[in-house]
Design a protein around this motif. Structure first.
Motif, short mmCIF file in Angstrom:
data_model
loop_
_atom_site.label_atom_id
_atom_site.label_comp_id
_atom_site.label_asym_id
_atom_site.label_seq_id
_atom_site.Cartn_x
_atom_site.Cartn_y
_atom_site.Cartn_z
N ILE A 110 0.85 -1.21 0.00
CA ILE A 110 0.00 0.00 0.00
C ILE A 110 0.88 1.25 0.00
CG2 ILE A 110 -1.67 1.34 1.36
CD1 ILE A 110 -2.79 -1.42 2.34
N ALA A 111 1.93 1.24 0.82
CA ALA A 111 2.82 2.41 0.89
C ALA A 111 3.43 2.69 -0.48
CB ALA A 111 3.91 2.17 1.94
N GLU A 112 3.84 1.63 -1.15
CA GLU A 112 4.48 1.84 -2.45
C GLU A 112 3.55 2.49 -3.47
OE1 GLU A 112 7.22 -0.97 -4.59
OE2 GLU A 112 7.88 -1.28 -2.50
N GLU A 113 2.26 2.17 -3.35
CA GLU A 113 1.29 2.85 -4.23
C GLU A 113 1.27 4.36 -3.99
OE1 GLU A 113 -2.39 0.90 -3.27
OE2 GLU A 113 -1.64 -1.05 -4.01
N HIS A 114 1.75 4.76 -2.81
CA HIS A 114 1.79 6.19 -2.47
C HIS A 114 3.21 6.76 -2.58
CE1 HIS A 114 -2.39 6.32 -0.85
NE2 HIS A 114 -2.15 5.03 -0.69
N GLY A 115 4.09 6.00 -3.20
CA GLY A 115 5.44 6.51 -3.43
C GLY A 115 6.35 6.47 -2.22
N VAL A 116 5.99 5.68 -1.22
CA VAL A 116 6.88 5.57 -0.05
C VAL A 116 7.23 4.11 0.24
CG1 VAL A 116 6.36 7.74 1.12
CG2 VAL A 116 4.91 5.77 1.52
N ILE A 117 8.44 3.96 0.75
CA ILE A 117 8.97 2.65 1.10
C ILE A 117 8.88 2.50 2.62
CG2 ILE A 117 11.18 1.42 1.36
CD1 ILE A 117 12.00 2.63 -1.36
N ILE A 118 8.40 1.35 3.09
CA ILE A 118 8.55 1.05 4.52
C ILE A 118 9.78 0.17 4.65
CG2 ILE A 118 7.48 0.09 6.58
CD1 ILE A 118 4.74 0.50 5.29
N TRP A 176 10.82 5.76 3.73
CA TRP A 176 11.68 6.47 2.78
C TRP A 176 10.88 6.87 1.54
CZ3 TRP A 176 15.89 2.05 2.85
CH2 TRP A 176 16.54 2.07 4.09
N ASP A 177 11.42 7.87 0.86
CA ASP A 177 10.82 8.34 -0.38
C ASP A 177 11.24 7.42 -1.52
OD1 ASP A 177 10.48 9.77 -2.84
OD2 ASP A 177 10.25 11.61 -1.66
N ALA A 178 10.28 6.76 -2.15
CA ALA A 178 10.61 5.74 -3.16
C ALA A 178 11.36 6.33 -4.36
CB ALA A 178 9.34 5.04 -3.63
N ARG A 179 10.98 7.54 -4.78
CA ARG A 179 11.63 8.13 -5.94
C ARG A 179 13.09 8.48 -5.62
NH1 ARG A 179 12.19 12.92 -8.30
NH2 ARG A 179 11.24 13.94 -6.50
N VAL A 180 13.29 9.06 -4.45
CA VAL A 180 14.66 9.38 -4.04
C VAL A 180 15.48 8.09 -3.94
CG1 VAL A 180 16.10 10.33 -2.18
CG2 VAL A 180 13.97 11.48 -2.81
N PHE A 181 14.88 7.06 -3.39
CA PHE A 181 15.60 5.79 -3.24
C PHE A 181 16.09 5.29 -4.60
CE2 PHE A 181 16.20 1.25 -2.76
CZ PHE A 181 16.90 1.18 -1.56
N ALA A 182 15.24 5.44 -5.59
CA ALA A 182 15.58 4.90 -6.91
C ALA A 182 16.59 5.77 -7.66
CB ALA A 182 14.31 4.76 -7.74
N THR A 183 16.66 7.07 -7.32
CA THR A 183 17.46 7.97 -8.17
C THR A 183 18.64 8.63 -7.47
OG1 THR A 183 15.96 9.79 -7.63
CG2 THR A 183 15.46 8.54 -9.62
N ALA A 184 18.78 8.45 -6.15
CA ALA A 184 19.83 9.19 -5.41
C ALA A 184 21.22 8.81 -5.90
CB ALA A 184 19.71 8.91 -3.92
N ALA A 185 22.12 9.76 -5.76
CA ALA A 185 23.48 9.58 -6.28
C ALA A 185 24.33 8.68 -5.38
CB ALA A 185 24.15 10.94 -6.45
N THR A 186 24.05 8.70 -4.08
CA THR A 186 24.88 7.90 -3.17
C THR A 186 23.98 6.99 -2.33
OG1 THR A 186 24.70 9.49 -1.36
CG2 THR A 186 26.52 9.81 -2.92
N PRO A 187 24.56 5.89 -1.80
CA PRO A 187 23.75 5.00 -0.95
C PRO A 187 23.14 5.74 0.24
CG PRO A 187 25.80 3.92 -1.55
CD PRO A 187 25.90 5.33 -2.07
N ALA A 188 23.89 6.64 0.87
CA ALA A 188 23.35 7.34 2.04
C ALA A 188 22.17 8.24 1.66
CB ALA A 188 24.44 8.15 2.72
N ALA A 189 22.28 8.87 0.50
CA ALA A 189 21.24 9.82 0.08
C ALA A 189 19.94 9.11 -0.31
CB ALA A 189 21.74 10.66 -1.09
N ARG A 190 20.01 7.77 -0.48
CA ARG A 190 18.79 7.04 -0.84
C ARG A 190 17.74 7.10 0.26
NH1 ARG A 190 20.79 0.99 -2.05
NH2 ARG A 190 21.80 1.32 -0.05
N MET A 191 18.26 7.20 1.51
CA MET A 191 17.37 6.98 2.65
C MET A 191 16.73 8.28 3.14
SD MET A 191 19.62 4.08 4.58
CE MET A 191 21.27 4.57 4.13
N ALA A 192 16.13 9.04 2.23
CA ALA A 192 15.46 10.29 2.60
C ALA A 192 14.23 9.91 3.42
CB ALA A 192 15.06 11.05 1.35
N SER A 193 14.26 10.21 4.71
CA SER A 193 13.26 9.58 5.57
C SER A 193 12.14 10.52 5.99
CB SER A 193 13.95 9.00 6.79
OG SER A 193 14.10 10.01 7.75
N PHE A 194 11.00 9.89 6.26
CA PHE A 194 9.82 10.60 6.76
C PHE A 194 9.61 10.29 8.23
CE2 PHE A 194 8.76 10.01 2.25
CZ PHE A 194 8.49 11.33 1.91
#
Ligand code: ATP
Ligand code: MG
Length: 318
Positions: A217-225, A256-274
């Motif tokens: 369900i979260a992924e349908e809203h663009g967020v990763i649990i 986490w933000d699913a779009r950021v996770f998929a496109t971030a430049a570094t592994p650390a930057a993937r985990m943009a958290s809510f």
């Protein structure tokens, strides 16, 4: 005594939960974030049919309650929990339908001071296990993986990095330590010793199922649990294993933000958290984890509050 409820949250002050009393209710317990009340006249959790669980704006990290709170956080957590309970059809939960119970006796309605941040629930016999599910490797799981290539006894492939998606979600329980002590990761076998094999297996099955449904369900809203924690208890009348506490909130889960996770430049930057990762990161950089934690700067408080609100908007559209 602290200020009360929505009025104070609305003008920007956190609700710290230290209200002297709620009409019709007796305070019986305070966890790090929530305060529990029973109807006036009841002795405690053991002899009541209803409990009022009030989520304060307190924020905890590394098992410490921090100052100040995050204004509006308690209401957000409660709104999110109710939203998720509603979506998890078929999973027994502790909510009292229509906030009334006990045969014909209608218990007191939720007091106005805590409306929006309170839930009326059945008291359960809680299991001393935090049912953690991880779909991604980070936090204490990542720390353990680096030492043992496994988490809570679950072996994992070599070569994973912080934030990586796991081949499949894993159940990594923790022992729920009494107030003031630190929760501790344990093996599945240890949960069998704590609650018996039948309950231990059911806790694992339910946790993995709820995570899978929630993550979809979260992924349908663009967020990763990335990971989450559930608590369960036994219904006192029927023994049924029942989902308790909060569920899939930004306190109990890493979002986490699913779009950021998929496109971030570094592994650390993937985990943009809510979630309260902002608070954890700031504390890690500014505190050696001994003694009293420093006060959170206003900027960290505001950024955390904004991210909590953004998650709620994304998920619920509210
Ligand atoms: P944290 O969740 O940050 O580890 P905490 O567990 O100390 O903090 P809170 O979440 O602040 O505590 O408080 C909620 C308390 O209420 C927990 O001890 C939880 O196990 C308990 N609880 C939740 N739902 C029920 C229920 N239906 N019946 C009995 N106890 C419950
Ligand atoms: Mg809790």
């Amino acid at each position: 005594m602290g200020e009360t409820g929505s009025a104070s949250a609305a003008c920007g002050h956190p609700y710290d939960g230290r209200v002297s009393e709620l009409a019709g209710w007796t305070h019986v317990y305070s966890g790090k974030v929530r305060d529990l009340y029973v109807p006036e006249g009841a002795e405690g959790l053991a002899d009541t049919a209803a409990v009022l669980v009030v989520a304060s704006d307190r924020v905890s990290a590394f098992d410490h309650v921090l100052e100040p709170g995050i204004p509006g956080k308690g209401e957000l957590l409660t709104t999110l929990s109710l939203w998720w309970f509603d979506r998890l059809h078929g999973i027994p939960n502790h909510l009292i339908p229509d906030h009334a119970l006990d045969g014909d006796r209608v218990v007191e309605r939720i007091p106005a001071e805590v409306a929006g941040r309170a839930m009326l629930v059945k008291p359960l016999d809680m299991f001393p296990v935090e049912c953690v599910v991880r779909g991604y490797l980070t936090g204490s799981g990542w720390a353990e993986y680096q030492r043992t290539q496994s988490v809570c006894g679950v072996p994992l492939p070599a070569g994973l990095t912080d934030g990586d998606r796991l081949p499949e979600p894993i159940y990594t329980p923790a022992w729920k330590a009494p107030m003031g002590e630190h929760d501790e990761n344990i093996s599945f076998e240890r949960t069998v010793e704590l609650v018996g094999s039948e309950v231990a297996e059911e806790l694992r099955r339910l946790s993995l199922e709820i995570y899978a449904r929630g993550a979809e369900i979260a992924e349908e809203h663009g967020v990763i649990i990335a990971d989450t924690k559930f608590e369960f208890g036994a219904d006192r009348a029927t023994g049924e294993i029942t989902l308790a506490d909060e569920v899939l909130t930004s306190d109990s889960s890493r979002y986490w933000d699913a779009r950021v996770f998929a496109t971030a430049a570094t592994p650390a930057a993937r985990m943009a958290s809510f979630d309260k990762q902002i608070v954890r990161d700031w504390l890690s950089a500014n505190w050696d984890k001994t003694g009293t934690p420093p006060e959170l700067p206003a900027e960290v408080v505001e950024r955390t509050a904004a991210r909590y609100r953004e998650l709620l908007e994304r998920l619920t559209g509210a």
